[in-house]
Scaffold this motif. Structure first.
Motif, PDB file in Angstrom:
ATOM      1  N   HIS A  21       0.842  -1.194   0.000  1.00 28.45           N
ATOM      2  CA  HIS A  21       0.000   0.000   0.000  1.00 28.45           C
ATOM      3  C   HIS A  21       0.879   1.247   0.000  1.00 28.45           C
ATOM      4  O   HIS A  21       2.050   1.188   0.359  1.00 28.45           O
ATOM      5  CB  HIS A  21      -0.918   0.004   1.217  1.00 28.45           C
ATOM      6  N   VAL A  22       0.313   2.352  -0.411  1.00 27.59           N
ATOM      7  CA  VAL A  22       1.040   3.606  -0.456  1.00 27.59           C
ATOM      8  C   VAL A  22       1.272   4.112   0.966  1.00 27.59           C
ATOM      9  O   VAL A  22       0.375   4.068   1.798  1.00 27.59           O
ATOM     10  CB  VAL A  22       0.240   4.650  -1.265  1.00 27.59           C
ATOM     11  N   THR A  23       2.494   4.524   1.225  1.00 25.24           N
ATOM     12  CA  THR A  23       2.849   5.058   2.533  1.00 25.24           C
ATOM     13  C   THR A  23       3.479   6.439   2.335  1.00 25.24           C
ATOM     14  O   THR A  23       3.594   6.918   1.211  1.00 25.24           O
ATOM     15  CB  THR A  23       3.857   4.139   3.252  1.00 25.24           C
ATOM     16  N   THR A  24       3.925   7.038   3.410  1.00 23.19           N
ATOM     17  CA  THR A  24       4.641   8.303   3.321  1.00 23.19           C
ATOM     18  C   THR A  24       5.954   8.054   2.585  1.00 23.19           C
ATOM     19  O   THR A  24       6.655   7.092   2.903  1.00 23.19           O
ATOM     20  CB  THR A  24       4.934   8.840   4.737  1.00 23.19           C
ATOM     21  N   PRO A  25       6.304   8.886   1.607  1.00 23.84           N
ATOM     22  CA  PRO A  25       7.578   8.701   0.911  1.00 23.84           C
ATOM     23  C   PRO A  25       8.749   8.687   1.892  1.00 23.84           C
ATOM     24  O   PRO A  25       8.713   9.351   2.930  1.00 23.84           O
ATOM     25  CB  PRO A  25       7.659   9.919  -0.018  1.00 23.84           C
ATOM     26  N   SER A  26       9.783   7.935   1.554  1.00 23.69           N
ATOM     27  CA  SER A  26      10.939   7.806   2.446  1.00 23.69           C
ATOM     28  C   SER A  26      11.776   9.073   2.451  1.00 23.69           C
ATOM     29  O   SER A  26      11.647   9.932   1.580  1.00 23.69           O
ATOM     30  CB  SER A  26      11.794   6.613   2.036  1.00 23.69           C
ATOM     31  N   SER A  27      12.660   9.163   3.418  1.00 22.45           N
ATOM     32  CA  SER A  27      13.564  10.311   3.503  1.00 22.45           C
ATOM     33  C   SER A  27      14.754  10.144   2.563  1.00 22.45           C
ATOM     34  O   SER A  27      15.537  11.071   2.395  1.00 22.45           O
ATOM     35  CB  SER A  27      14.055  10.496   4.936  1.00 22.45           C
ATOM     36  N   THR A  28      14.881   8.954   1.943  1.00 22.93           N
ATOM     37  CA  THR A  28      15.964   8.684   0.992  1.00 22.93           C
ATOM     38  C   THR A  28      15.391   8.121  -0.302  1.00 22.93           C
ATOM     39  O   THR A  28      15.738   7.009  -0.706  1.00 22.93           O
ATOM     40  CB  THR A  28      16.992   7.700   1.586  1.00 22.93           C
ATOM     41  N   PRO A  29      14.497   8.856  -0.970  1.00 23.26           N
ATOM     42  CA  PRO A  29      13.888   8.331  -2.199  1.00 23.26           C
ATOM     43  C   PRO A  29      14.890   8.234  -3.335  1.00 23.26           C
ATOM     44  O   PRO A  29      15.897   8.938  -3.357  1.00 23.26           O
ATOM     45  CB  PRO A  29      12.810   9.370  -2.515  1.00 23.26           C
ATOM     46  N   LEU A  30      14.593   7.352  -4.275  1.00 21.19           N
ATOM     47  CA  LEU A  30      15.364   7.241  -5.504  1.00 21.19           C
ATOM     48  C   LEU A  30      14.495   7.772  -6.639  1.00 21.19           C
ATOM     49  O   LEU A  30      13.276   7.895  -6.499  1.00 21.19           O
ATOM     50  CB  LEU A  30      15.723   5.781  -5.782  1.00 21.19           C
ATOM     51  N   LYS A  31      15.104   8.035  -7.767  1.00 23.95           N
ATOM     52  CA  LYS A  31      14.383   8.576  -8.925  1.00 23.95           C
ATOM     53  C   LYS A  31      13.148   7.741  -9.260  1.00 23.95           C
ATOM     54  O   LYS A  31      12.069   8.280  -9.477  1.00 23.95           O
ATOM     55  CB  LYS A  31      15.329   8.633 -10.122  1.00 23.95           C
TER      56      LYS A  31
END
Length: 46
Positions: A21-31
């Motif tokens: 499921h969709v969660t809060t985006p991480s603090s270390t996202p990738l492209k």
């Protein structure tokens, strides 16, 4: 839906993303992965 995953992420298992499921985006996202979280980082409470 099966999403291919080539990153070393906590949600990666056998080359597929297991995020259900969709969660809060991480603090270390990738492209290509806004939810990327490194496997070697422990989650709170572990």
């Amino acid at each position: 839906m099966m999403i291919a995953c080539s990153e070393k992420c906590v949600y990666e298992e056998d080359g597929l993303c297991t995020l259900k499921h969709v969660t809060t985006p991480s603090s270390t996202p990738l492209k290509d992965c806004p939810y990327f979280t490194e496997k070697n980082k422990k989650k709170d409470g572990d």
